[in-house]
Design an enzyme around this catalytic site. Sequence first.
Site, mmCIF file in Angstrom:
data_model
loop_
_atom_site.group_PDB
_atom_site.id
_atom_site.type_symbol
_atom_site.label_atom_id
_atom_site.label_comp_id
_atom_site.label_asym_id
_atom_site.label_seq_id
_atom_site.Cartn_x
_atom_site.Cartn_y
_atom_site.Cartn_z
ATOM 1 N N GLY A 1 0.631 -1.281 0.290
ATOM 2 C CA GLY A 1 0.103 -0.132 0.117
ATOM 3 C C GLY A 1 0.665 1.138 0.470
ATOM 4 O O GLY A 1 2.344 1.259 0.000
ATOM 5 N N ASP B 1 -0.101 -8.523 1.095
ATOM 6 C CA ASP B 1 -1.046 -7.377 0.592
ATOM 7 C C ASP B 1 -1.413 -8.152 -0.192
ATOM 8 O O ASP B 1 -1.314 -9.257 -1.218
ATOM 9 C CB ASP B 1 -0.310 -6.104 0.510
ATOM 10 C CG ASP B 1 -0.779 -4.588 -0.162
ATOM 11 O OD1 ASP B 1 -1.025 -4.067 0.192
ATOM 12 O OD2 ASP B 1 -2.323 -5.394 -0.730
ATOM 13 N N LEU C 1 -0.947 -2.704 8.857
ATOM 14 C CA LEU C 1 -1.454 -1.263 7.795
ATOM 15 C C LEU C 1 -2.741 -1.859 7.804
ATOM 16 O O LEU C 1 -3.131 -0.885 7.162
ATOM 17 C CB LEU C 1 -0.101 -1.258 7.443
ATOM 18 C CG LEU C 1 0.672 -0.009 7.974
ATOM 19 C CD1 LEU C 1 1.562 -0.215 9.388
ATOM 20 C CD2 LEU C 1 1.300 1.055 6.761
ATOM 21 N N TYR D 1 -16.977 2.514 10.569
ATOM 22 C CA TYR D 1 -15.757 2.685 10.027
ATOM 23 C C TYR D 1 -15.000 3.176 11.112
ATOM 24 O O TYR D 1 -13.854 2.527 12.117
ATOM 25 C CB TYR D 1 -14.869 3.925 8.620
ATOM 26 C CG TYR D 1 -13.620 3.326 9.012
ATOM 27 C CD1 TYR D 1 -12.695 2.222 8.287
ATOM 28 C CD2 TYR D 1 -13.182 4.732 8.843
ATOM 29 C CE1 TYR D 1 -11.806 2.987 8.157
ATOM 30 C CE2 TYR D 1 -11.349 4.971 8.961
ATOM 31 C CZ TYR D 1 -10.906 4.431 8.474
ATOM 32 O OH TYR D 1 -9.805 4.147 7.909
ATOM 33 N N LYS E 1 -12.696 1.113 13.591
ATOM 34 C CA LYS E 1 -10.800 1.086 14.317
ATOM 35 C C LYS E 1 -10.784 1.687 15.142
ATOM 36 O O LYS E 1 -10.196 0.918 15.702
ATOM 37 C CB LYS E 1 -10.819 2.316 12.812
ATOM 38 C CG LYS E 1 -10.293 2.093 11.701
ATOM 39 C CD LYS E 1 -9.800 0.912 11.383
ATOM 40 C CE LYS E 1 -7.773 1.587 11.311
ATOM 41 N NZ LYS E 1 -7.496 0.373 10.674
#
Length: 321
Positions: free
Chosen positions: A10, A31, A76, A149, A153
């Site tokens: 990313g 990924d 990540l 969202y 998180k």
Amino acid sequence: MHYLITGGAGFIGSHLADKLISEGHRVTALDDLSTGKYENVKHLEGNPNFELVVGTILNEYLVDKLTERCSAIFHLAAAVGVELIVNHPLESLTTNIKGSEIILEMAYRYHKKVLITSTSEIYGKNTQGPLKEDQDRILGSPLKSRWSYSTAKAVDEMLAYVYWKEKNLPTVIVRLFNTVGPRQSSAYGMVLPRFVKQALGSKDMTVYGSGKQSRCFLHVKDVVSALTKLIDKPNACGQVFNIGSQEEITIEGLAKKVIEITSSRSKVIYIPYNEAYEEGFEDMERRVPDISKINDLIGFIPTVDLNGIIKDVVNYIKGKP
Ligand code: UDP
């Protein structure tokens, strides 16, 4: 050290891979190439200290194997970008909650340190500034994608924190504020690569809402330098840190700055939020981090100002085929 970077192809993950490899470490990048791109790590191909594994963090077997053979994890991988979240809310929730749960579970199985990347979206509509890490969260309805969202998180943060508190798993949480720089895609709504592309192509600059909303933009190289320092600090465990710049600018001001720097003929146009995103969309009016906590621990100070950042993004986009 041998680091596993989830989301390693990313925008931020690939810069982190570059940094760790330049410091002599080994990197495995996991990924699924959904928003990450092979192009971001292509230059590392053939480097004996780098490997790209194409797969998802939802694959428990794969995450188990990769966790077993690494020394620590930078997590990540996530669904990011306001447009992506608004358009694919279910996929975003699954990746962000279930994915992080799997990473933490495997890290616990093999007792590996994990740095979890969270977001300034955690603070929701709290427009106070600068925002300290223990500031209240102000959220709208969980039925609105943006707030779900933010909640997903927050669940990641809670999980990382309780693994530390209850199970002694070394975890570090960071909240990334607006991060920009080369390799950032404009495809998921991120404002700076969009504006630069529009300015270079003499297209209208699409400012959403009144343009009076403000943000602070940090260069990705300052972000990855902070991440590598934090993972080495034993007293960062069980803690949460803001990472961001404090150079505040309105979005309208940003559009004008980009026009000036690129000597573009583009004009600024204003698009209502419900056309840009969805009916009832709520934006954050202001988002400025307090960075005293991370500054105290690792001496964090941004090294590239906004003009420097914009020039870097302009050069990157000009250089792309
Ligand atoms: N934005 C804009 N035009 C665009 C894309 C984004 O005016 O083409 C605005 C967006 O509504 C927000 C700000 O720029 O107010 C930053 O957007 P971004 O998606 O980059 O980050 P975030 O909303 O997560 O801060």
